[in-house]
Scaffold this motif. Structure first.
Motif, PDB file in Angstrom:
ATOM      1  N   GLY A 225       0.778  -1.232   0.000  1.00  0.00           N
ATOM      2  CA  GLY A 225       0.000   0.000   0.000  1.00  0.00           C
ATOM      3  C   GLY A 225       0.810   1.282   0.000  1.00  0.00           C
ATOM      4  O   GLY A 225       0.245   2.373   0.173  1.00  0.00           O
ATOM      5  N   LEU A 226       2.122   1.197  -0.205  1.00  0.00           N
ATOM      6  CA  LEU A 226       2.912   2.411  -0.347  1.00  0.00           C
ATOM      7  C   LEU A 226       2.649   3.023  -1.723  1.00  0.00           C
ATOM      8  O   LEU A 226       2.053   2.390  -2.597  1.00  0.00           O
ATOM      9  N   SER A 227       3.100   4.252  -1.926  1.00  0.00           N
ATOM     10  CA  SER A 227       2.874   4.921  -3.207  1.00  0.00           C
ATOM     11  C   SER A 227       4.152   4.912  -4.035  1.00  0.00           C
ATOM     12  O   SER A 227       5.254   4.693  -3.509  1.00  0.00           O
ATOM     13  N   LEU A 228       4.009   5.192  -5.319  1.00  0.00           N
ATOM     14  CA  LEU A 228       5.191   5.306  -6.167  1.00  0.00           C
ATOM     15  C   LEU A 228       6.084   6.447  -5.693  1.00  0.00           C
ATOM     16  O   LEU A 228       7.313   6.395  -5.855  1.00  0.00           O
ATOM     17  N   ASP A 229       5.485   7.475  -5.094  1.00  0.00           N
ATOM     18  CA  ASP A 229       6.277   8.594  -4.583  1.00  0.00           C
ATOM     19  C   ASP A 229       7.122   8.196  -3.374  1.00  0.00           C
ATOM     20  O   ASP A 229       8.085   8.892  -3.027  1.00  0.00           O
ATOM     21  N   ASP A 230       6.757   7.087  -2.725  1.00  0.00           N
ATOM     22  CA  ASP A 230       7.550   6.596  -1.592  1.00  0.00           C
ATOM     23  C   ASP A 230       8.820   5.891  -2.048  1.00  0.00           C
ATOM     24  O   ASP A 230       9.674   5.550  -1.215  1.00  0.00           O
ATOM     25  N   CYS A 231       8.929   5.649  -3.348  1.00  0.00           N
ATOM     26  CA  CYS A 231      10.042   4.860  -3.894  1.00  0.00           C
ATOM     27  C   CYS A 231      11.023   5.755  -4.653  1.00  0.00           C
ATOM     28  O   CYS A 231      10.611   6.600  -5.459  1.00  0.00           O
ATOM     29  N   VAL A 232      12.303   5.554  -4.406  1.00  0.00           N
ATOM     30  CA  VAL A 232      13.349   6.200  -5.198  1.00  0.00           C
ATOM     31  C   VAL A 232      14.293   5.114  -5.696  1.00  0.00           C
ATOM     32  O   VAL A 232      14.383   4.035  -5.098  1.00  0.00           O
ATOM     33  N   VAL A 233      14.980   5.399  -6.787  1.00  0.00           N
ATOM     34  CA  VAL A 233      15.914   4.437  -7.375  1.00  0.00           C
ATOM     35  C   VAL A 233      17.341   4.920  -7.151  1.00  0.00           C
ATOM     36  O   VAL A 233      17.699   6.035  -7.546  1.00  0.00           O
ATOM     37  N   PHE A 234      18.135   4.077  -6.504  1.00  0.00           N
ATOM     38  CA  PHE A 234      19.543   4.374  -6.241  1.00  0.00           C
ATOM     39  C   PHE A 234      20.374   3.815  -7.391  1.00  0.00           C
ATOM     40  O   PHE A 234      20.409   2.603  -7.610  1.00  0.00           O
ATOM     41  N   ASP A 235      21.041   4.706  -8.129  1.00  0.00           N
ATOM     42  CA  ASP A 235      21.884   4.309  -9.257  1.00  0.00           C
ATOM     43  C   ASP A 235      23.338   4.311  -8.811  1.00  0.00           C
ATOM     44  O   ASP A 235      23.918   5.381  -8.576  1.00  0.00           O
ATOM     45  N   PRO A 236      23.959   3.143  -8.665  1.00  0.00           N
ATOM     46  CA  PRO A 236      25.333   3.087  -8.133  1.00  0.00           C
ATOM     47  C   PRO A 236      26.363   3.739  -9.031  1.00  0.00           C
ATOM     48  O   PRO A 236      27.497   3.995  -8.599  1.00  0.00           O
ATOM     49  N   ARG A 237      26.002   4.026 -10.271  1.00  0.00           N
ATOM     50  CA  ARG A 237      26.952   4.633 -11.201  1.00  0.00           C
ATOM     51  C   ARG A 237      26.922   6.160 -11.156  1.00  0.00           C
ATOM     52  O   ARG A 237      27.679   6.807 -11.883  1.00  0.00           O
ATOM     53  N   LYS A 238      26.047   6.715 -10.330  1.00  0.00           N
ATOM     54  CA  LYS A 238      25.946   8.173 -10.212  1.00  0.00           C
ATOM     55  C   LYS A 238      26.378   8.610  -8.815  1.00  0.00           C
ATOM     56  O   LYS A 238      26.198   7.862  -7.845  1.00  0.00           O
ATOM     57  N   PRO A 239      26.936   9.811  -8.685  1.00  0.00           N
ATOM     58  CA  PRO A 239      27.291  10.313  -7.358  1.00  0.00           C
ATOM     59  C   PRO A 239      26.074  10.329  -6.438  1.00  0.00           C
ATOM     60  O   PRO A 239      24.983  10.753  -6.850  1.00  0.00           O
ATOM     61  N   ASN A 240      26.254   9.816  -5.234  1.00  0.00           N
ATOM     62  CA  ASN A 240      25.161   9.746  -4.253  1.00  0.00           C
ATOM     63  C   ASN A 240      23.941   8.985  -4.785  1.00  0.00           C
ATOM     64  O   ASN A 240      22.816   9.205  -4.330  1.00  0.00           O
ATOM     65  N   GLY A 241      24.193   8.082  -5.730  1.00  0.00           N
ATOM     66  CA  GLY A 241      23.098   7.293  -6.286  1.00  0.00           C
ATOM     67  C   GLY A 241      22.152   8.092  -7.158  1.00  0.00           C
ATOM     68  O   GLY A 241      21.079   7.613  -7.509  1.00  0.00           O
ATOM     69  N   GLY A 242      22.566   9.329  -7.514  1.00  0.00           N
ATOM     70  CA  GLY A 242      21.697  10.182  -8.314  1.00  0.00           C
ATOM     71  C   GLY A 242      20.570  10.800  -7.512  1.00  0.00           C
ATOM     72  O   GLY A 242      19.601  11.310  -8.091  1.00  0.00           O
ATOM     73  N   LEU A 243      20.683  10.768  -6.190  1.00  0.00           N
ATOM     74  CA  LEU A 243      19.616  11.254  -5.318  1.00  0.00           C
ATOM     75  C   LEU A 243      20.128  12.347  -4.393  1.00  0.00           C
ATOM     76  O   LEU A 243      21.302  12.375  -4.019  1.00  0.00           O
ATOM     77  N   THR A 244      19.237  13.253  -4.012  1.00  0.00           N
ATOM     78  CA  THR A 244      19.581  14.279  -3.043  1.00  0.00           C
ATOM     79  C   THR A 244      19.400  13.729  -1.629  1.00  0.00           C
ATOM     80  O   THR A 244      18.714  12.722  -1.415  1.00  0.00           O
ATOM     81  N   THR A 245      19.987  14.406  -0.687  1.00  0.00           N
ATOM     82  CA  THR A 245      19.815  14.004   0.706  1.00  0.00           C
ATOM     83  C   THR A 245      18.352  14.034   1.102  1.00  0.00           C
ATOM     84  O   THR A 245      17.857  13.141   1.805  1.00  0.00           O
ATOM     85  N   GLN A 246      17.624  15.047   0.628  1.00  0.00           N
ATOM     86  CA  GLN A 246      16.204  15.141   0.973  1.00  0.00           C
ATOM     87  C   GLN A 246      15.414  13.989   0.385  1.00  0.00           C
ATOM     88  O   GLN A 246      14.496  13.454   1.027  1.00  0.00           O
ATOM     89  N   GLN A 247      15.738  13.577  -0.835  1.00  0.00           N
ATOM     90  CA  GLN A 247      15.045  12.432  -1.445  1.00  0.00           C
ATOM     91  C   GLN A 247      15.269  11.166  -0.624  1.00  0.00           C
ATOM     92  O   GLN A 247      14.340  10.379  -0.422  1.00  0.00           O
ATOM     93  N   LEU A 248      16.477  10.965  -0.139  1.00  0.00           N
ATOM     94  CA  LEU A 248      16.768   9.800   0.682  1.00  0.00           C
ATOM     95  C   LEU A 248      16.025   9.866   2.012  1.00  0.00           C
ATOM     96  O   LEU A 248      15.558   8.852   2.521  1.00  0.00           O
ATOM     97  N   ARG A 249      15.903  11.068   2.569  1.00  0.00           N
ATOM     98  CA  ARG A 249      15.202  11.208   3.846  1.00  0.00           C
ATOM     99  C   ARG A 249      13.697  11.003   3.687  1.00  0.00           C
ATOM    100  O   ARG A 249      13.030  10.498   4.594  1.00  0.00           O
ATOM    101  N   ASP A 250      13.154  11.407   2.546  1.00  0.00           N
ATOM    102  CA  ASP A 250      11.710  11.283   2.324  1.00  0.00           C
ATOM    103  C   ASP A 250      11.291   9.875   1.901  1.00  0.00           C
ATOM    104  O   ASP A 250      10.141   9.484   2.098  1.00  0.00           O
TER     105      ASP A 250
END
Length: 400
Positions: A225-250
Motif C-alpha cells: 500500500g505504499l505509493s510510487l512517490d515513496d520509492c526512489v531508485v539508487f543508481d550506483p553509477r551516479k554520485p550519491n546514487g543520483g539522489l539528493t539528501t532530501q530524497q533519501l530522507r523522504d
C-alpha cells in the motif's frame, strides 16, 4: 507468439542470438569466462547415452538440480526441478550426496554451498552461467551506497532486504546489517518484517531493496500500500546514487537500479497486443516485470505460482505468460488442453542460464566419474556465515 492457435499448439517466437557452450566471453558479465576443459560436441549422437551412463555411474554420490529455466535436455537428467531457493534447500536435505550438480546460475550454486555441509561439493557445469541481475549489485557498490546513507543521516532507519537473485557477498552484507533475504513468493512478508523493525509501515523506517527494482516497487506499492512517490531508485553509477539528501530522507523504499534482463523485456504494449488478438486471454506475469506490465496483467506471481496457475486452469482457457521461454514452452507441452501464448513476440531465454547445456552436463558428470571435481563453487567462510544469518532470518519469517 501464437495468437489464434487451438488448444495444445504453441508457436515459437522469433529467435535471437545466445552465447552458447561457454565459448564466448561477455566482458559485462561477472561470470564471463571461458569454460575449462574439452566439451563434447553438441552434435555427438551418443551424447544422451553418455549422460545416462555417467549419471548411472555416479548413482547416489551425485544429486542433480535443474532450475525451471533450464533447457529440456538438461531437465531430463535433473533429480529435482524448482526455483533457486527450493533447489538449494533440496540439496541441503540430501547430506548423503557427495556432489551437488547445480544446473542453474552462479548465485544459486553459492546458496547451495552455504546451505549444504562441508563434506558436500557443489558444482556448476559452466562458470559462465551468471545472472545479469546479480551482476548489477557488486559488493563494493553496495558498501559505497551504505556510506551515502550514513552521510545522509538515514542509515539507522534503513533495513536492507536482498532478493535471492544476488551474490553471496550481498547476502552477507544484508546479514551483517540486520536484514533478510526474500524470494518473489515472500517479498511482501520480508518487506513488512523489515518495516516492522523500524516502527512499521506508518513509521519512518526505510528499506534498501536489492538488486531488482521492479520486484521491490511492485511489492511495496501493490501489496503493502505504499505509493510510487515513496520509492526512489539508487543508481550506483551516479554520485550519491543520483539522489539528493532530501530524497533519501523522504523515501520509504530505496530501490537498487537493477533488473532481470528477461522479465524487463516485457512491455505494456505486449499486453495490449495479446488482448486485442486473443479476447478473453488471461495475462499472467512474474513480479520482476516492470510496474506498467504488472498493473496491466490479470495475475502476478512467482515461477511456482505460474506453474500452479496453469495446473489449475480450466481446459480450453487461454493464457499469455510473461516469464522465461523455456518454462513457457514446457508449460505449453504439459498442458495441451490450454491455449498457451508467450507474451513477447521474440525469444526471451535467460541467456546465462542457457549456457548450461547437455555437453556441459556430460563433461561435468564424466569428470566426476573419472575422479576430477570441476567448477566447484566455494563461498568465503565469513560471507557464508553472514549470508546464512540473512537466509535464516528469511526462514524465520511468518508463513514461510
Amino acid at each position: 507468439m501464437s495468437l489464434t492457435a487451438a488448444p495444445g499448439t504453441f508457436v515459437e517466437p522469433a529467435s535471437s542470438a545466445l552465447l552458447l557452450l561457454g565459448r564466448g566471453i561477455d566482458l559485462e558479465s561477472e561470470r564471463g569466462v571461458e569454460c575449462a576443459g574439452a566439451l563434447p560436441a553438441p552434435s555427438d549422437p551418443d551424447l544422451v547415452e553418455r549422460a545416462r551412463a555417467a549419471r548411472a555411474a555416479l548413482g547416489d554420490r551425485a544429486f542433480v538440480l535443474g532450475h525451471h529455466y533450464q533447457r529440456d535436455e538438461v531437465i531430463d537428467f535433473a533429480d529435482v526441478t524448482g526455483d533457486s531457493f527450493k533447489l538449494a534447500r533440496e540439496a541441503a536435505a540430501r547430506p548423503e550426496a557427495e556432489f551437488v550438480i547445480f544446473c542453474g546460475v552462479h548465485f544459486m550454486a553459492e546458496s547451495a554451498d552455504i546451505l549444504t555441509s562441508d563434506s558436500q561439493q557443489v558444482v556448476l557445469p559452466d562458470l559462465a552461467a551468471g545472472c545479469s541481475m546479480a551482476d548489477m549489485a557488486a559488493i563494493d557498490q553496495v558498501e559505497d551506497a551504505w556510506d551515502v546513507l550514513v552521510d545522509a543521516g538515514v542509515a539507522d532507519d534503513v533495513v536492507p532486504v536482498t532478493y535471492m537473485n544476488s551474490t553471496a557477498a550481498i547476502k552477507a552484507f544484508t546479514g551483517r546489517h540486520g536484514g533478510t533475504v526474500c524470494t518473489s513468493s515472500n517479498a511482501h512478508v520480508a518487506l513488512r518484517w523489515a518495516f516492522d523493525q523500524r516502527g512499521g509501515l506508518e513509521g519512518s523506517g526505510k528499506v534498501l531493496f536489492m538488486p531488482d527494482q521492479h520486484l521491490g516497487r511492485n511489492t511495496a506499492v501493490l501489496q503493502l500500500g505504499l505509493s510510487l512517490d515513496d520509492c526512489v531508485v539508487f543508481d550506483p553509477r551516479k554520485p550519491n546514487g543520483g539522489l539528493t539528501t532530501q530524497q533519501l530522507r523522504d523515501a520509504r523504499m530505496i530501490l537498487w537500479r537493477g533488473h532481470c534482463s528477461v522479465h524487463g523485456r516485457f512491455s505494456a504494449r505486449n499486453v495490449e497486443e495479446i488482448r486485442a488478438a486473443e479476447p478473453g486471454v488471461n495475462v499472467l506475469v512474474h513480479p520482476e516485470c516492470k510496474h506498467e506490465v504488472v498493473t496491466a496483467a490479470d495475475l502476478v506471481g512467482s515461477t511456482e505460482y505460474i506453474i500452479k496457475a496453469l495446473d489449475a486452469a480450466p481446459a480450453g482457457s487461454s493464457w499469455a505468460i510473461g516469464t522465461e521461454l523455456n518454462l513457457v514452452r514446457r508449460l505449453a507441452a504439459t498442458h495441451p488442453e490450454l491455449r498457451v501464448h508467450y507474451l513477447d513476440s521474440t525469444v526471451c531465454f535467460c541467456s546465462t542460464m542457457n549456457r548450461i547445456d547437455l555437453p556441459h552436463l556430460v563433461w561435468t558428470m564424466e569428470s566426476l566419474v573419472a575422479g576430477r571435481t570441476v567448477n566447484r563453487i566455494v563461498v568465503d567462510p565469513d560471507d557464508a556465515h553472514w549470508a546464512r544469518v540473512a537466509l535464516d532470518q528469511m526462514l524465520a519469517l511468518p508463513g514461510y
